[in-house]
Design an enzyme around this catalytic site. Structure first.
Site, PDB file in Angstrom:
ATOM      1  N   HIS A 186      45.424  30.971  33.441  1.00  0.00           N
ATOM      2  CA  HIS A 186      45.696  31.384  32.063  1.00  0.00           C
ATOM      3  C   HIS A 186      46.361  32.749  32.052  1.00  0.00           C
ATOM      4  O   HIS A 186      46.452  33.411  33.086  1.00  0.00           O
ATOM      5  CB  HIS A 186      44.429  31.359  31.214  1.00  0.00           C
ATOM      6  CG  HIS A 186      43.366  32.339  31.608  1.00  0.00           C
ATOM      7  ND1 HIS A 186      42.689  32.279  32.810  1.00  0.00           N
ATOM      8  CD2 HIS A 186      42.846  33.421  30.958  1.00  0.00           C
ATOM      9  CE1 HIS A 186      41.802  33.263  32.867  1.00  0.00           C
ATOM     10  NE2 HIS A 186      41.892  33.973  31.757  1.00  0.00           N
ATOM     11  N   HIS A 218      45.770  35.812  30.708  1.00  0.00           N
ATOM     12  CA  HIS A 218      45.166  37.134  30.582  1.00  0.00           C
ATOM     13  C   HIS A 218      45.553  38.043  31.744  1.00  0.00           C
ATOM     14  O   HIS A 218      45.652  37.613  32.893  1.00  0.00           O
ATOM     15  CB  HIS A 218      43.647  37.014  30.473  1.00  0.00           C
ATOM     16  CG  HIS A 218      43.197  36.554  29.122  1.00  0.00           C
ATOM     17  ND1 HIS A 218      41.929  36.069  28.880  1.00  0.00           N
ATOM     18  CD2 HIS A 218      43.840  36.504  27.919  1.00  0.00           C
ATOM     19  CE1 HIS A 218      41.819  35.742  27.606  1.00  0.00           C
ATOM     20  NE2 HIS A 218      42.961  35.987  27.003  1.00  0.00           N
ATOM     21  N   ASP A 252      44.085  40.234  33.503  1.00  0.00           N
ATOM     22  CA  ASP A 252      43.216  40.360  34.678  1.00  0.00           C
ATOM     23  C   ASP A 252      43.296  39.137  35.589  1.00  0.00           C
ATOM     24  O   ASP A 252      42.590  39.064  36.597  1.00  0.00           O
ATOM     25  CB  ASP A 252      41.763  40.646  34.266  1.00  0.00           C
ATOM     26  CG  ASP A 252      41.116  39.528  33.488  1.00  0.00           C
ATOM     27  OD1 ASP A 252      41.815  38.827  32.729  1.00  0.00           O
ATOM     28  OD2 ASP A 252      39.888  39.342  33.620  1.00  0.00           O
ATOM     29  N   HIS A 253      44.172  38.197  35.252  1.00  0.00           N
ATOM     30  CA  HIS A 253      44.451  37.049  36.126  1.00  0.00           C
ATOM     31  C   HIS A 253      45.914  36.987  36.554  1.00  0.00           C
ATOM     32  O   HIS A 253      46.265  36.190  37.429  1.00  0.00           O
ATOM     33  CB  HIS A 253      44.048  35.742  35.431  1.00  0.00           C
ATOM     34  CG  HIS A 253      42.575  35.589  35.279  1.00  0.00           C
ATOM     35  ND1 HIS A 253      41.821  34.732  36.043  1.00  0.00           N
ATOM     36  CD2 HIS A 253      41.695  36.225  34.466  1.00  0.00           C
ATOM     37  CE1 HIS A 253      40.540  34.832  35.707  1.00  0.00           C
ATOM     38  NE2 HIS A 253      40.447  35.739  34.747  1.00  0.00           N
ATOM     39  N   HIS A 274      38.985  29.264  25.918  1.00  0.00           N
ATOM     40  CA  HIS A 274      39.061  30.694  26.227  1.00  0.00           C
ATOM     41  C   HIS A 274      40.456  31.197  25.844  1.00  0.00           C
ATOM     42  O   HIS A 274      40.599  32.199  25.143  1.00  0.00           O
ATOM     43  CB  HIS A 274      38.777  30.914  27.701  1.00  0.00           C
ATOM     44  CG  HIS A 274      38.830  32.341  28.136  1.00  0.00           C
ATOM     45  ND1 HIS A 274      37.956  33.296  27.665  1.00  0.00           N
ATOM     46  CD2 HIS A 274      39.660  32.984  28.998  1.00  0.00           C
ATOM     47  CE1 HIS A 274      38.242  34.463  28.217  1.00  0.00           C
ATOM     48  NE2 HIS A 274      39.268  34.306  29.036  1.00  0.00           N
ATOM     49  N   ASP A 295      38.476  31.105  33.685  1.00  0.00           N
ATOM     50  CA  ASP A 295      37.453  31.653  32.799  1.00  0.00           C
ATOM     51  C   ASP A 295      36.922  30.619  31.817  1.00  0.00           C
ATOM     52  O   ASP A 295      36.391  30.970  30.764  1.00  0.00           O
ATOM     53  CB  ASP A 295      38.015  32.852  32.022  1.00  0.00           C
ATOM     54  CG  ASP A 295      38.184  34.101  32.881  1.00  0.00           C
ATOM     55  OD1 ASP A 295      37.859  34.041  34.090  1.00  0.00           O
ATOM     56  OD2 ASP A 295      38.649  35.120  32.354  1.00  0.00           O
ATOM     57  N   HIS A 323      35.064  35.399  37.692  1.00  0.00           N
ATOM     58  CA  HIS A 323      34.309  36.650  37.574  1.00  0.00           C
ATOM     59  C   HIS A 323      32.913  36.528  38.175  1.00  0.00           C
ATOM     60  O   HIS A 323      32.339  35.429  38.242  1.00  0.00           O
ATOM     61  CB  HIS A 323      34.149  37.044  36.097  1.00  0.00           C
ATOM     62  CG  HIS A 323      35.432  37.414  35.426  1.00  0.00           C
ATOM     63  ND1 HIS A 323      35.908  38.703  35.377  1.00  0.00           N
ATOM     64  CD2 HIS A 323      36.343  36.649  34.762  1.00  0.00           C
ATOM     65  CE1 HIS A 323      37.057  38.725  34.711  1.00  0.00           C
ATOM     66  NE2 HIS A 323      37.345  37.487  34.336  1.00  0.00           N
TER      67      HIS A 323
END
Length: 255
Positions: free
Chosen positions: A56, A58, A60-61, A114, A133, A171
């Protein structure tokens, strides 16, 4: 089994994963939270990066994609619905598409909730699922771009995979998730056993993932919203499972 995996920490509490095909030498990074830990993991294992499989959009990915692409000229595979938000995408995929990493074969499962276009990758031959996530160890992602009903349907898709599927999520949230899960099912024996196991792992700074889908089905309240005892625990006995899920997720948001 030809697939090898290597898990490593990134950022504050993210995980990166390398997926390696021993037959061809191909290696995929599952997401790329940041470049340096991916590079270090590749060097440690002696593997060559050929692909990045994105779950996805985001940051942080995806934060490491541009740097890794520039250095390795690897293929970047991303969800069709989020490609515009992800850097350097070469190929987009949808539900039931097949992604090859060398001789390894992954089926794409659309798991929105998400984010609206979130996808997961399932390697049936190797019993591996990379779920980003959407599903966490004893938890699930926040419903940010989708609806609770949408997220519940995504979790049902993942729950239908074989019990011995190893689940890699994005995570390290397991301890906090267990603390919350015990407010829903304080007498769940599988959850209490998992709590002890996770305490021991974290005491020596070991990761709590991958878990297996069977373990999650027994102890993760977000996968158990259609269990009558869980519905009763949140005072929604007889209500549709997605509404039970929505209540559990809202409680977790406030915890």
């Amino acid at each position: 089994m030809h697939a090898q995996t290597h898990l490593f920490p990134c950022l504050q509490d993210n995980y990166g994963v390398l997926l390696h095909d021993a037959d061809s030498g191909a290696t995929a990074a599952i997401d790329a939270p940041e470049a340096a830990p991916v590079e270090a993991a590749l060097a440690e294992m002696g593997w060559r990066l050929t692909d990045i499989l994105v779950t996805h959009h985001h940051a942080d990915h995806t934060g490491g994609i541009a740097e890794l692409k520039a250095r390795h000229h690897c293929r970047v595979v991303a969800p069709h619905g989020e490609a515009a938000k992800i850097p350097d995408v070469d190929e987009t995929v949808r539900e039931n598409d097949t992604v090859k990493v060398g001789s390894l074969s992954a089926r794409v499962i659309e798991t929105p909730g998400h984010t609206a276009g979130h996808i997961s990758y399932f390697l049936a031959a190797d019993k591996l699922a990379f779920v980003g996530d959407t599903l966490f160890s004893i938890g699930c992602g926040r419903v940010i771009e989708g609806t609770p009903e949408m997220m519940w349907q995504s979790l049902l898709k993942l729950r239908a995979l074989p019990d011995d599927t190893r689940i890699f999520c994005g995570h390290e949230y397991t301890q906090a998730n267990i603390r919350f899960a015990k407010t829903i099912e304080p007498a769940n024996a599988a959850l209490l056993a998992r709590d002890k196991k996770v305490e021991m792992l974290r005491a020596v700074r070991q990761p709590t993932i991958p878990s297996t889908l069977g373990e999650e089905k027994a102890a993760n309240p977000f996968l158990r919203a259609d269990v009558p005892e869980v519905a009763k625990a949140v005072r929604l006995a007889g209500q549709p499972a997605w509404k039970v899920f929505a209540e559990i997720r809202e409680r977790k948001n406030k915890s």
